[in-house]
Scaffold this motif. Structure first.
Motif, PDB file in Angstrom:
ATOM      1  N   PHE A 686       0.786  -1.237   0.000  1.00 11.30           N
ATOM      2  CA  PHE A 686       0.000   0.000   0.000  1.00 11.30           C
ATOM      3  C   PHE A 686       0.821   1.293   0.000  1.00 11.30           C
ATOM      4  CE2 PHE A 686      -2.939  -3.143   1.946  1.00 11.30           C
ATOM      5  CZ  PHE A 686      -3.921  -3.101   0.960  1.00 11.30           C
ATOM      6  N   CYS A 687       2.138   1.212   0.167  1.00 19.03           N
ATOM      7  CA  CYS A 687       2.981   2.411   0.076  1.00 19.03           C
ATOM      8  C   CYS A 687       3.813   2.360  -1.200  1.00 19.03           C
ATOM      9  CB  CYS A 687       3.885   2.518   1.304  1.00 19.03           C
ATOM     10  SG  CYS A 687       2.985   2.586   2.863  1.00 19.03           S
ATOM     11  N   GLU A 688       3.276   1.713  -2.197  1.00 18.29           N
ATOM     12  CA  GLU A 688       4.002   1.367  -3.411  1.00 18.29           C
ATOM     13  C   GLU A 688       4.636   2.566  -4.104  1.00 18.29           C
ATOM     14  OE1 GLU A 688       3.012  -1.251  -7.469  1.00 18.29           O
ATOM     15  OE2 GLU A 688       1.437  -0.778  -5.992  1.00 18.29           O
ATOM     16  N   TYR A 689       3.898   3.679  -4.241  1.00 13.73           N
ATOM     17  CA  TYR A 689       4.393   4.833  -4.988  1.00 13.73           C
ATOM     18  C   TYR A 689       4.809   6.007  -4.097  1.00 13.73           C
ATOM     19  CZ  TYR A 689       1.652   2.297  -8.546  1.00 13.73           C
ATOM     20  OH  TYR A 689       1.112   1.340  -9.366  1.00 13.73           O
ATOM     21  N   ASP A 690       4.566   5.916  -2.795  1.00 14.12           N
ATOM     22  CA  ASP A 690       4.901   7.016  -1.886  1.00 14.12           C
ATOM     23  C   ASP A 690       6.380   6.955  -1.522  1.00 14.12           C
ATOM     24  OD1 ASP A 690       2.277   7.894  -1.820  1.00 14.12           O
ATOM     25  OD2 ASP A 690       1.770   6.818   0.010  1.00 14.12           O
ATOM     26  N   ASP A 691       7.148   7.921  -2.003  1.00 12.13           N
ATOM     27  CA  ASP A 691       8.586   7.885  -1.707  1.00 12.13           C
ATOM     28  C   ASP A 691       9.152   9.264  -1.386  1.00 12.13           C
ATOM     29  OD1 ASP A 691       8.438   9.105  -4.159  1.00 12.13           O
ATOM     30  OD2 ASP A 691       9.956   7.851  -5.134  1.00 12.13           O
ATOM     31  N   GLY A 692       8.295  10.276  -1.242  1.00 10.26           N
ATOM     32  CA  GLY A 692       8.767  11.620  -0.933  1.00 10.26           C
ATOM     33  C   GLY A 692       8.801  12.554  -2.120  1.00 10.26           C
ATOM     34  N   ARG A 693       8.540  12.062  -3.344  1.00 10.11           N
ATOM     35  CA  ARG A 693       8.602  12.910  -4.539  1.00 10.11           C
ATOM     36  C   ARG A 693       7.301  12.867  -5.347  1.00 10.11           C
ATOM     37  NH1 ARG A 693      14.378  12.575  -7.524  1.00 10.11           N
ATOM     38  NH2 ARG A 693      13.599  14.603  -8.251  1.00 10.11           N
ATOM     39  N   ALA A 694       6.206  12.503  -4.675  1.00  9.56           N
ATOM     40  CA  ALA A 694       4.921  12.394  -5.377  1.00  9.56           C
ATOM     41  C   ALA A 694       4.449  13.743  -5.895  1.00  9.56           C
ATOM     42  CB  ALA A 694       3.869  11.789  -4.441  1.00  9.56           C
ATOM     43  N   ALA A 695       4.528  14.779  -5.066  1.00 11.28           N
ATOM     44  CA  ALA A 695       4.062  16.100  -5.485  1.00 11.28           C
ATOM     45  C   ALA A 695       4.859  16.592  -6.691  1.00 11.28           C
ATOM     46  CB  ALA A 695       4.179  17.090  -4.327  1.00 11.28           C
ATOM     47  N   GLU A 696       6.164  16.354  -6.679  1.00  6.68           N
ATOM     48  CA  GLU A 696       6.996  16.779  -7.804  1.00  6.68           C
ATOM     49  C   GLU A 696       6.556  16.080  -9.090  1.00  6.68           C
ATOM     50  OE1 GLU A 696      11.650  16.652  -9.355  1.00  6.68           O
ATOM     51  OE2 GLU A 696      11.166  16.110  -7.280  1.00  6.68           O
ATOM     52  N   ARG A 697       6.303  14.787  -9.018  1.00  8.81           N
ATOM     53  CA  ARG A 697       5.892  14.058 -10.223  1.00  8.81           C
ATOM     54  C   ARG A 697       4.559  14.588 -10.759  1.00  8.81           C
ATOM     55  NH1 ARG A 697       8.688   9.632  -7.610  1.00  8.81           N
ATOM     56  NH2 ARG A 697       6.879   9.127  -6.335  1.00  8.81           N
ATOM     57  N   VAL A 698       3.614  14.871  -9.841  1.00  9.47           N
ATOM     58  CA  VAL A 698       2.313  15.381 -10.275  1.00  9.47           C
ATOM     59  C   VAL A 698       2.451  16.749 -10.923  1.00  9.47           C
ATOM     60  CG1 VAL A 698       0.048  16.172  -9.475  1.00  9.47           C
ATOM     61  CG2 VAL A 698       1.006  14.032  -8.580  1.00  9.47           C
ATOM     62  N   VAL A 699       3.212  17.631 -10.308  1.00  8.55           N
ATOM     63  CA  VAL A 699       3.370  18.978 -10.860  1.00  8.55           C
ATOM     64  C   VAL A 699       4.070  18.933 -12.222  1.00  8.55           C
ATOM     65  CG1 VAL A 699       4.560  21.190 -10.545  1.00  8.55           C
ATOM     66  CG2 VAL A 699       3.305  20.157  -8.638  1.00  8.55           C
ATOM     67  N   ARG A 700       5.115  18.154 -12.323  1.00 10.23           N
ATOM     68  CA  ARG A 700       5.834  18.078 -13.604  1.00 10.23           C
ATOM     69  C   ARG A 700       4.947  17.485 -14.706  1.00 10.23           C
ATOM     70  NH1 ARG A 700      10.988  19.468 -13.345  1.00 10.23           N
ATOM     71  NH2 ARG A 700      12.106  19.427 -11.350  1.00 10.23           N
ATOM     72  N   ARG A 701       4.148  16.489 -14.340  1.00  8.43           N
ATOM     73  CA  ARG A 701       3.311  15.821 -15.350  1.00  8.43           C
ATOM     74  C   ARG A 701       2.127  16.687 -15.754  1.00  8.43           C
ATOM     75  NH1 ARG A 701       0.981  13.961 -18.945  1.00  8.43           N
ATOM     76  NH2 ARG A 701       0.248  11.835 -19.328  1.00  8.43           N
ATOM     77  N   VAL A 702       1.421  17.275 -14.803  1.00  6.88           N
ATOM     78  CA  VAL A 702       0.160  17.960 -15.094  1.00  6.88           C
ATOM     79  C   VAL A 702       0.371  19.425 -15.457  1.00  6.88           C
ATOM     80  CG1 VAL A 702      -2.074  18.661 -14.127  1.00  6.88           C
ATOM     81  CG2 VAL A 702      -1.132  16.396 -13.598  1.00  6.88           C
ATOM     82  N   PHE A 703       1.202  20.125 -14.696  1.00  5.12           N
ATOM     83  CA  PHE A 703       1.332  21.571 -14.878  1.00  5.12           C
ATOM     84  C   PHE A 703       2.471  21.952 -15.836  1.00  5.12           C
ATOM     85  CE2 PHE A 703      -0.726  20.804 -10.849  1.00  5.12           C
ATOM     86  CZ  PHE A 703      -1.737  21.749 -10.803  1.00  5.12           C
ATOM     87  N   LEU A 704       3.513  21.135 -15.875  1.00  9.24           N
ATOM     88  CA  LEU A 704       4.641  21.442 -16.751  1.00  9.24           C
ATOM     89  C   LEU A 704       4.658  20.602 -18.024  1.00  9.24           C
ATOM     90  CD1 LEU A 704       7.460  21.898 -14.072  1.00  9.24           C
ATOM     91  CD2 LEU A 704       5.990  23.628 -15.115  1.00  9.24           C
ATOM     92  N   GLY A 705       3.739  19.610 -18.077  1.00 13.61           N
ATOM     93  CA  GLY A 705       3.569  18.841 -19.310  1.00 13.61           C
ATOM     94  C   GLY A 705       4.703  17.890 -19.631  1.00 13.61           C
ATOM     95  N   GLU A 706       5.478  17.478 -18.641  1.00 12.26           N
ATOM     96  CA  GLU A 706       6.590  16.559 -18.902  1.00 12.26           C
ATOM     97  C   GLU A 706       6.069  15.145 -19.145  1.00 12.26           C
ATOM     98  OE1 GLU A 706       9.614  16.792 -15.910  1.00 12.26           O
ATOM     99  OE2 GLU A 706       9.774  18.993 -16.023  1.00 12.26           O
ATOM    100  N   ARG A 707       6.821  14.390 -19.937  1.00 14.24           N
ATOM    101  CA  ARG A 707       6.440  13.007 -20.242  1.00 14.24           C
ATOM    102  C   ARG A 707       6.647  12.125 -19.014  1.00 14.24           C
ATOM    103  NH1 ARG A 707      10.057  14.188 -24.055  1.00 14.24           N
ATOM    104  NH2 ARG A 707      11.422  12.502 -23.290  1.00 14.24           N
ATOM    105  N   GLU A 708       5.903  11.016 -18.964  1.00 16.06           N
ATOM    106  CA  GLU A 708       6.031  10.059 -17.855  1.00 16.06           C
ATOM    107  C   GLU A 708       7.468   9.580 -17.709  1.00 16.06           C
ATOM    108  OE1 GLU A 708       4.057   8.505 -15.590  1.00 16.06           O
ATOM    109  OE2 GLU A 708       2.178   9.537 -16.018  1.00 16.06           O
ATOM    110  N   THR A 709       8.126   9.326 -18.836  1.00 17.74           N
ATOM    111  CA  THR A 709       9.479   8.770 -18.799  1.00 17.74           C
ATOM    112  C   THR A 709      10.506   9.755 -18.258  1.00 17.74           C
ATOM    113  OG1 THR A 709       9.720   9.429 -21.119  1.00 17.74           O
ATOM    114  CG2 THR A 709       9.051   7.138 -20.669  1.00 17.74           C
ATOM    115  N   ALA A 710      10.153  11.049 -18.246  1.00 12.46           N
ATOM    116  CA  ALA A 710      11.102  12.063 -17.772  1.00 12.46           C
ATOM    117  C   ALA A 710      10.943  12.348 -16.272  1.00 12.46           C
ATOM    118  CB  ALA A 710      10.920  13.352 -18.565  1.00 12.46           C
ATOM    119  N   LEU A 711       9.927  11.773 -15.645  1.00 10.97           N
ATOM    120  CA  LEU A 711       9.656  12.055 -14.228  1.00 10.97           C
ATOM    121  C   LEU A 711      10.618  11.296 -13.332  1.00 10.97           C
ATOM    122  CD1 LEU A 711       5.749  11.846 -14.256  1.00 10.97           C
ATOM    123  CD2 LEU A 711       7.198  13.859 -14.597  1.00 10.97           C
TER     124      LEU A 711
END
Length: 731
Positions: A686-711
Motif C-alpha cells: 500500500f505504500c508502493e508509490y509514496d517515496d517523498g517525490r509524489a508532489a513533484e511528479r504530479v506537478v511536472r506531469r500535469v502543470f509542466l507537461g513533462e512526459r512520464e518517462t522524464a519524471l
C-alpha cells in the motif's frame, strides 16, 4: 450453562426467518445457544432445516408473541436472554459481541442495552437515534434513577439483553403482546443497567400496506400503555419526568402523522389530553416555542383549536417554502448568468483553483501540490475555495474565494487547472482546454463510488448518475498504489489518466527531519521520553453520529503514566466533570481532533491505533507500529462494504476488545517481530508509490507537461528512509 440464549420467536413473516437463520448459520456462535420458537408450520419447517444444534420449539399458528417468548425462556439455559423477532435481523458479529459483554457483567446488572439499525422494504442500515444516548451513558453500570434518560431509547426487546433470572422473577409483568410496554417495563424493574454503544440488532419495519389496518382500539391502547407505565414509575421522579415527556411526544406524533377517521382522532385526542393532565409532574414546565403551544392545546383538550393550529402551520410552512424557492431560483438564475458570461472569456493558462474536503481549507493532497507548484511553477497563481467560516484560518496571504460568490464562479469558469480531493459542484462546466485533477484523500478499504450501490447504508442520499457526470470531468486521478488504481477504475469508471505517482501529502513522511519531529511534539505538549499513541477511529455509516468505542480513562490507566494518547475523533467526548479531566491536565490525553495537518500528528506519534480509517495506509510510510482495534469489524464490513479482509491482512496486531488492546501494549506485542512482519507486507502493498517525490511528479506531469518517462522514478520501498521516529530523533 451458556452465557447467552438467543430466543428467535414468531412466524416466518414474509420469509424473513430464513434470512435470519442463514446469517446465524454462517458464523460460529461463541458461548451462545439459539432457540427458535417457530409459530406455524412454515416457521417450523424453516427452523428444522438449519444447524442441528439449534433448539426448535414448534407452536401453533395462533400463538401470540408473549406466549412464544415464554416458551423460549422455558427452554433457555443461558445466563442472559436476547429476544429476536423472526422478521428482524442480527448484524454479523452481533451475537459474539453481546455474549462477550454480558460475560463481564455481574449479577447485579439486569439489563444490557445496545444500539440497532433499521431496515424497511426498500432500504437497510437506517441509523437509530440511540447512539448518542448510549455514548453518554458509557460502560459503567447504573441504577435507572441515575440514568433515567435511557428510557428515551427505542422501546424494543431486540435492542437489549436481559439476565435470565431477572426475566423469570418478573415474567408476569413482562408477559404482554405490547412489546414496547415490555421493553420499558424491563428498565423500570431493573436494579442496574449497562450499555454497549454498538449495533447488535436490526429492526425490520414491514411495509404498512402489507399489514392489517390499525383499529381504533389499537390507537387507544397507546394511551393505555403510557397510563400503565407511568403508574409503575409514579414514585420515581426522574423516571416519571422522562416517561411523561416521551409519552406526550409520542401521542402528539401519532395524532399529527397517522391518518385516523375524525371520530377516532377526536377520541384519541381526548384520551391523550386526560393522560397528559393526569400524569404531568408537579414541577413540569412546557418547552418554549411551537412545541409548548402544542402541549398546551393538548392539555386543554382543545381538539378544534389544535386542528386549526395544524392548518395554520401547514399554510405558514408552505408560504415560507414558496418564498425560499423563489429566492433560490432568482439567486440561481443570477449565478448562472454570471457563470455563463465568464465561460465566454478565454481560459487563463496561469490560474489554478484548489479545494480540499468540501472547501474546508488548505489541506491534504491539494495543499502539497500547491506548495510544490509554488516551487516549480511560480507563474501559476493558486486560488483556494474556502467556506466563509474557515477563511480566517487560512495561512496569511492565501488568495481565496467563498463558494457562491461572483468571483467564485468567475475563477471556476476561467481557470486552466481545477484541483480537488473530492469533487466540484455539478454545475461546474468542463471546458475543453481546462484540466481537472482529482487527488482523492485516501487509500480505499471501504467501498467507494459505484461500489456503494450494493450497500444502501453507505449510499444514503447519493445520486449515482450525478456522480458519473462529475467523474467524466476528470482528466487525471492520483493514486498511491496499484490496489488504489484498480479500485478507482472500478468505482469511478471513466477515461481519465491514472497518475501512479503516490499521494503528495505523504511526501513529508520522507522529508521531515528529527528537528521537525521534536518541534511538533513540543507544540503538542508531549514530554520527552513519553510514548505517544495516536488514536484515530473512522466514522460509521450505520451510526447517527460519532460515538466513543474506547473507555479512554481506563485505557490510559492500563498503559501507565509514561504513555500519552493523542485522540483524533469527530469530536472529543467527556465534559469538564468527566474522568478524563485530570488526564487532560497532566497531558496524558491530548485532544487533537481539530489539529491540522494530520500528517504532523503522525510524525509525532510512536504508534497508531485505528480501526478502518485510511490513515493506516499513510502512517505505514513511517514504518512505525500500527494496531487495529476492530471491535465491530463484521458489522462494519457488512454495512459499509470493504475491498479486502483487514483481519487477514492487517498492518500489525489486531485487538477485538479493549482488554486485548491494552494487553498488546502492556506486553510489548505492538512492536514485536510478528507486528513488524505484518507491517512490512502492508507497506510493500500500500505504500508502493509514496517515496517523498509524489508532489513533484504530479506537478511536472500535469502543470509542466513533462512526459512520464522524464519524471523522477519511484524509489523501491526497501530503499527508502522514512522520517526518524521520536525515539530515533532523541538518540
Amino acid at each position: 450453562m451458556s452465557e447467552l440464549s438467543v430466543v428467535v420467536h414468531g412466524a416466518n413473516t414474509q420469509g424473513h426467518l430464513t434470512e435470519l437463520l442463514d446469517s446465524l448459520d454462517a458464523r460460529p456462535l461463541p458461548d451462545a445457544e439459539v432457540i427458535v420458537v417457530a409459530v406455524g408450520d412454515w416457521a417450523r419447517e424453516v427452523a428444522e432445516g438449519h444447524a442441528p444444534e439449534t433448539v426448535v420449539v414448534p407452536l401453533p399458528e395462533s400463538t401470540d408473541a408473549a406466549a412464544a417468548r415464554a416458551a423460549g425462556v422455558a427452554r433457555a439455559s443461558g445466563r442472559w436472554l436476547h429476544f429476536v423477532h423472526a422478521k428482524d435481523g442480527l448484524p454479523a458479529g452481533a451475537v459474539r459481541m453481546v455474549a462477550e459483554r454480558v460475560a463481564d457483567l455481574p449479577d447485579t446488572v439486569d439489563v444490557l442495552l445496545f444500539d440497532h439499525v433499521a431496515a424497511t422494504w426498500k432500504t437497510s442500515g437506517i441509523r437509530s437515534p440511540d447512539g448518542g444516548i448510549l455514548a453518554r451513558a458509557g460502560r459503567a453500570e447504573a441504577a435507572l434513577d441515575d440514568a433515567a434518560h435511557l428510557l428515551r431509547l427505542t422501546p424494543l426487546l431486540g435492542n437489549r439483553a436481559l439476565r435470565t433470572a431477572f426475566w423469570r422473577a418478573h415474567e408476569e409483568a413482562f408477559t404482554t403482546n405490547d412489546e414496547p410496554y415490555a421493553a420499558y417495563a424491563t428498565l423500570l424493574h431493573a436494579h442496574h443497567v449497562a450499555c454497549l454503544n454498538q449495533v447488535a440488532y436490526e429492526e425490520r419495519r414491514l411495509r404498512p400496506q402489507s399489514l392489517p389496518q390499525v383499529t381504533a382500539e389499537q390507537r387507544y391502547a397507546l394511551v393505555a400503555r403510557y397510563d400503565a407505565l407511568l403508574s409503575l414509575a409514579k414514585h420515581r421522579p426522574a423516571a416519571r419526568a422522562v416517561l411523561y415527556d416521551v409519552m406526550v411526544r409520542d401521542l402528539l406524533r401519532v395524532f399529527a402523522r397517522e391518518d385516523m377517521p375524525d371520530r377516532v382522532a377526536r377520541e384519541f385526542f381526548r384520551r391523550s389530553s386526560l393522560a397528559a393532565v393526569r400524569w404531568r409532574p408537579a414541577d413540569h414546565r412546557r418547552p418554549a416555542g411551537l412545541e409548548g403551544v402544542r402541549r398546551g392545546l393538548l392539555e386543554e383538550g382543545a381538539y378544534t383549536k389544535y386542528r386549526a393550529f395544524q392548518a395554520a402551520n401547514r399554510t405558514r410552512r408552505a408560504a415560507r417554502s414558496a418564498l425560499r424557492t423563489r429566492r433560490s431560483k432568482l439567486g440561481t438564475k443570477l449565478r448562472e448568468h454570471q457563470y455563463h458570461r465568464a465561460l465566454r472569456r478565454p481560459v487563463d493558462p496561469d490560474l489554478a483553483v484548489f479545494s480540499a474536503y468540501w472547501d474546508r481549507g488548505v489541506a491534504c493532497n491539494p495543499a502539497a501540490i500547491a506548495a510544490k507548484l509554488a516551487e516549480l511553477a511560480p507563474h501559476i497563481h493558486p486560488v483556494w475555495v474556502v467556506k466563509q467560516r474557515n477563511a480566517p484560518l487560512l495561512p496569511l496571504g492565501t488568495d481565496h474565494v467563498v463558494p457562491g460568490t461572483r468571483r467564485y464562479w468567475e475563477v471556476l469558469a476561467t481557470a486552466k487547472y481545477l484541483i480537488n480531493n473530492v469533487n466540484f459542484p455539478n454545475a461546474v462546466v468542463k471546458r475543453p482546454d481546462a484540466i481537472h485533477l482529482q487527488t482523492h484523500h485516501g487509500t480505499p478499504l471501504k467501498r467507494m463510488g459505484l461500489d456503494q450501490m450494493d450497500h444502501p447504508t453507505a449510499a444514503q442520499g447519493m445520486n449515482f448518475a450525478a456522480l458519473l457526470t462529475r467523474i467524466d470531468k476528470w482528466d487525471y486521478s492520483v493514486s498511491a498504489n496499484s490496489h488504489t488504481t484498480r479500485m478507482w477504475e472500478r468505482a469511478y469508471p471513466s477515461r481519465y489518466t491514472s497518475l501512479d505517482h503516490g499521494y503528495p501529502r505523504n511526501d513529508v513522511f520522507y522529508t521531515a527531519t528529527a528537528a521537525d519531529v521534536h518541534a511538533i511534539r513540543d507544540r503538542l505538549g508531549i514530554a520527552q521520553g513519553r510514548t505517544a499513541l495516536l488514536y484515530a477511529p473512522t466514522h460509521r455509516d450505520y451510526e447517527a453520529g460519532w460515538t466513543p468505542r474506547l473507555d479512554l480513562a481506563a485505557l490510559a490507566d492500563r498503559l501507565g503514566e509514561n504513555t500519552v494518547l493523542l485522540v483524533r475523533t469527530h469530536y472529543f467526548y467527556g465534559g469538564s466533570a468527566s474522568s478524563l479531566t485530570g488526564l487532560r491536565r497532566t497531558g496524558r490525553i491530548i485532544d487533537v481532533s481539530s489539529y491540522d495537518p494530520v500528517e504532523e500528528l503522525a510524525l509525532a506519534a510512536d504508534a497508531l491505533v485505528t480501526d478502518y480509517s485510511s490513515i493506516m495506509f499513510d502512517y505505514a510510510n513511517l514504518d512505525r507500529p500500527i494496531v487495529i482495534y476492530a471491535d465491530d469489524w463484521e458489522t462494519y464490513a457488512t454495512t459499509r462494504g470493504v475491498y479486502f479482509d483487514l483481519m487477514a491482512e492487517a498492518p500489525g496486531q489486531v485487538a477485538r476488545t479493549q482488554d486485548e488492546l491494552a494487553e498488546i501494549f502492556t506486553t510489548g506485542a505492538w512492536r514485536d517481530e510478528g507486528a513488524a512482519k505484518a507491517r512490512a507486507a502492508f507497506r510493500r502493498r500500500f505504500c508502493e508509490y509514496d517515496d517523498g517525490r509524489a508532489a513533484e511528479r504530479v506537478v511536472r506531469r500535469v502543470f509542466l507537461g513533462e512526459r512520464e518517462t522524464a519524471l523522477p522514478p519511484v524509489i523501491p520501498v526497501e530503499d527508502r528512509t522514512p522520517a526518524p521516529s521520536p525515539e530515533e530523533a532523541t538518540a
